[in-house]
Scaffold this active site. Structure first.
Site, PDB file in Angstrom:
ATOM      1  N   LEU A 150       4.134 -14.664   0.059  1.00 40.70           N
ATOM      2  CA  LEU A 150       3.919 -14.083   1.394  1.00 40.70           C
ATOM      3  C   LEU A 150       2.638 -13.245   1.472  1.00 40.70           C
ATOM      4  O   LEU A 150       2.401 -12.559   2.458  1.00 40.70           O
ATOM      5  CB  LEU A 150       5.136 -13.241   1.809  1.00 40.70           C
ATOM      6  CG  LEU A 150       6.452 -14.015   1.983  1.00 40.70           C
ATOM      7  CD1 LEU A 150       7.583 -13.086   2.376  1.00 40.70           C
ATOM      8  CD2 LEU A 150       6.313 -15.112   3.038  1.00 40.70           C
ATOM      9  N   GLY A 151       1.846 -13.280   0.416  1.00 36.03           N
ATOM     10  CA  GLY A 151       0.526 -12.631   0.489  1.00 36.03           C
ATOM     11  C   GLY A 151       0.540 -11.132   0.248  1.00 36.03           C
ATOM     12  O   GLY A 151      -0.344 -10.421   0.735  1.00 36.03           O
ATOM     13  N   SER A 152       1.507 -10.629  -0.521  1.00 35.62           N
ATOM     14  CA  SER A 152       1.582  -9.168  -0.695  1.00 35.62           C
ATOM     15  C   SER A 152       0.316  -8.623  -1.370  1.00 35.62           C
ATOM     16  O   SER A 152      -0.191  -7.569  -0.973  1.00 35.62           O
ATOM     17  CB  SER A 152       2.837  -8.758  -1.472  1.00 35.62           C
ATOM     18  OG  SER A 152       2.708  -9.093  -2.816  1.00 35.62           O
ATOM     19  N   ASP A 174      -5.226 -17.307   2.084  1.00 33.84           N
ATOM     20  CA  ASP A 174      -4.317 -16.152   2.183  1.00 33.84           C
ATOM     21  C   ASP A 174      -5.061 -14.912   2.677  1.00 33.84           C
ATOM     22  O   ASP A 174      -4.629 -14.246   3.623  1.00 33.84           O
ATOM     23  CB  ASP A 174      -3.691 -15.836   0.816  1.00 33.84           C
ATOM     24  CG  ASP A 174      -2.741 -16.919   0.355  1.00 33.84           C
ATOM     25  OD1 ASP A 174      -2.612 -17.935   1.067  1.00 33.84           O
ATOM     26  OD2 ASP A 174      -2.130 -16.763  -0.716  1.00 33.84           O
ATOM     27  N   PRO A 178       7.841  -8.844   0.203  1.00 32.51           N
ATOM     28  CA  PRO A 178       8.310  -9.116  -1.153  1.00 32.51           C
ATOM     29  C   PRO A 178       7.154  -9.546  -2.072  1.00 32.51           C
ATOM     30  O   PRO A 178       6.275 -10.301  -1.653  1.00 32.51           O
ATOM     31  CB  PRO A 178       9.315 -10.263  -0.975  1.00 32.51           C
ATOM     32  CG  PRO A 178       9.690 -10.239   0.462  1.00 32.51           C
ATOM     33  CD  PRO A 178       8.524  -9.669   1.207  1.00 32.51           C
TER      34      PRO A 178
HETATM   35  C1  MEV Z   1      -0.907 -19.850  -1.761  1.00 30.42           C
HETATM   36  O1  MEV Z   1      -0.425 -19.048  -0.702  1.00 30.42           O
HETATM   37  C2  MEV Z   1      -1.609 -21.065  -1.228  1.00 30.42           C
HETATM   38  C3  MEV Z   1      -2.117 -22.026  -2.292  1.00 30.42           C
HETATM   39  O2  MEV Z   1      -2.625 -23.159  -1.584  1.00 30.42           O
HETATM   40  C4  MEV Z   1      -3.195 -21.418  -3.130  1.00 30.42           C
HETATM   41  C5  MEV Z   1      -4.509 -21.215  -2.401  1.00 30.42           C
HETATM   42  O3  MEV Z   1      -4.727 -21.779  -1.343  1.00 30.42           O
HETATM   43  O4  MEV Z   1      -5.327 -20.464  -2.947  1.00 30.42           O
HETATM   44  C6  MEV Z   1      -0.997 -22.504  -3.188  1.00 30.42           C
END
Ligand code: MEV
Length: 308
Positions: A97-99, A143, A92
Site C-alpha cells: 500500500l506504499g507505506s 508508487d 499497513p
Molecule cells: C509495487 O507497488 C508495484 C511493482 O510494480 C513494483 C514497481 O512498480 O516498482 C510490483
C-alpha cells in the site's frame, strides 16, 4: 509546528509489468495516511517513528528515513537542521500500500515546511524515488508518483504522468492477507524468471500492459462489468508471474464467489493486499466473504467519478 500528510496507494492494474515499460493504473487511498509533525529543537535532526515503538532515528544514522532527511537537506543546500520530526501512519507496513513512499514524502514535506522551502511535487517525487530504490531495488516509480501527486494516474515508466477520466464511481474493497511481503523480493524473482524464460514471460508482461490500456478505456466508458473481468484476467497473469500466494488466491476466489465484479492482488504480491470491485448491493456480502476467507482487515474506498 508543521503538520503534513500523504496517502496510501493501490495499483488497480499493471503491477510488475510496469517495471518493464508497460502501462499501469494506480490510485491514492486518501483515508489511509502517513503524517509528520515537525518542530525546531536544540538537538540535531531526529525522526521519531511512532509505529516502531517510538524509535529515534538521527539524520546521520544508517536508516532509509535518515537518508531521506539527508537527501532533502542536500537538495535544499542545508548542512544541518535542529529539529524533531514525529512520523506516524495507519498504512499497513510491507503490504503493497506504499507505506514507505508515504513516509518518505512526509519527511521531505516536513523539512520543506520547517525551513520555508517550497519544492514542487516533481522535485519531491524525484527525492522519494531515490529512497524507493533503497527499499525496492529497481522500482518503476509508480508508487512514489501516485502518492506524491495524490491523484489517479495512468503511468508508463519514464513518461510524463497521464490523468484518467473515470465515468462511474468505483467501490473497492481492499483485503489484507495479514502476511507481510517485500516488494523487492517479488520484483527480483520476476526479473530472474524474465531472464530465465523470456519467451514465456514477455508475452505475459505484454498482456498485462494491454489489460491496463483496456482498463483505462473501460473506466472512461463507465463499463464496470468489463473492468471487473479485466481485474480477474490481470490476477491470472500475475499468478503466472509467480507473485500471487495461496492467501491472495483464496481472497480473490472468495470475492468472486460472493459476486464481486472483479478481484486481483494489488502491489508486489506474495502477501499484502488484494482488491475487489463491488457495488453498493454486493459490498457487504463480499466483505463478509473476504473476512471468512482469511482477510485480517478489509478497507473500503471509492474512486470518484472524474473528468479529464
Ligand atoms: C509495487 O507497488 C508495484 C511493482 O510494480 C513494483 C514497481 O512498480 O516498482 C510490483
Amino acid at each position: 509546528m508543521i503538520q503534513v500528510s500523504a496517502p496510501a496507494k493501490i495499483i488497480l492494474f499493471g503491477e510488475h509489468a510496469v517495471v518493464y515499460g508497460q502501462a499501469a493504473i494506480a490510485v491514492p487511498i486518501s483515508s489511509l495516511r502517513a503524517e509528520a509533525h515537525a518542530e525546531f529543537s536544540r538537538d540535531k535532526l531526529s525522526i521519531i517513528a511512532r509505529d516502531l515503538d517510538n524509535k529515534i532515528i538521527y539524520f546521520d544514522g544508517d536508516d532509509p528515513l535518515a537518508e531521506t532527511a539527508r537527501l532533502t537537506l542536500k537538495k535544499l543546500n542545508l548542512k544541518a537542521l535542529q529539529a524533531k520530526i514525529i512520523v506516524q501512519s495507519n498504512i499497513p507496513i510491507a503490504s503493497g500500500l506504499g507505506s514507505g513512499a508515504a513516509i518518505s514524502t512526509v519527511i521531505i514535506r516536513a523539512i520543506c515546511g520547517l525551513t520555508q522551502n517550497n519544492l514542487s511535487n516533481q522535485e519531491i517525487n524525484k527525492l522519494v524515488y531515490e529512497i524507493e530504490k533503497i527499499y525496492h531495488g529497481t522500482p518503476s516509480g509508480i508508487d512514489n508518483t501516485v502518492i506524491v501527486y495524490e491523484e489517479a494516474i495512468y503511468f508508463v515508466r519514464e513518461q510524463p504522468i497521464q490523468h484518467i477520466a473515470n465515468e462511474k464511481p468505483l467501490i473497492l474493497l481492499i483485503g489484507n492477507t495479514g502476511k507481510a511481503s517485500l516488494t523487492k523480493i517479488a520484483v527480483g524473482d520476476v526479473r530472474k524468471l524474465f531472464e530465465f524464460k523470456p519467451e514465456h514471460i514477455k508475452p505475459v508482461i505484454e498482456k498485462i500492459g494491454w489489460i491496463a490500456q483496456s482498463a483505462r478505456q473501460a473506466m472512461q466508458n463507465g463499463d464496470i462489468q468489463r473492468l471487473g473481468q479485466l481485474m480477474f484476467d490481470n490476477h491470472a497473469l500475475l499468478q503466472q508471474l509467480t507473485v500471487s500466494s495461496p492467501e491472495l488466491d483464496a481472497l480473490v476466489v472468495a470475492a468472486k464467489d460472493a459476486s464481486a465484479l472483479g478481484a486481483k492482488l494489488s502491489g508486489g504480491g506474495r502477501g499484502g493486499n488484494m482488491i475487489a470491485l463491488v457495488t453498493d448491493d454486493t459490498k457487504a456480502q463480499v466483505k463478509q466473504a473476504l473476512l471468512g476467507a482469511g482477510a485480517v482487515q478489509v478497507y473500503e474506498t471509492t474512486i470518484a467519478k472524474s473528468d479529464l
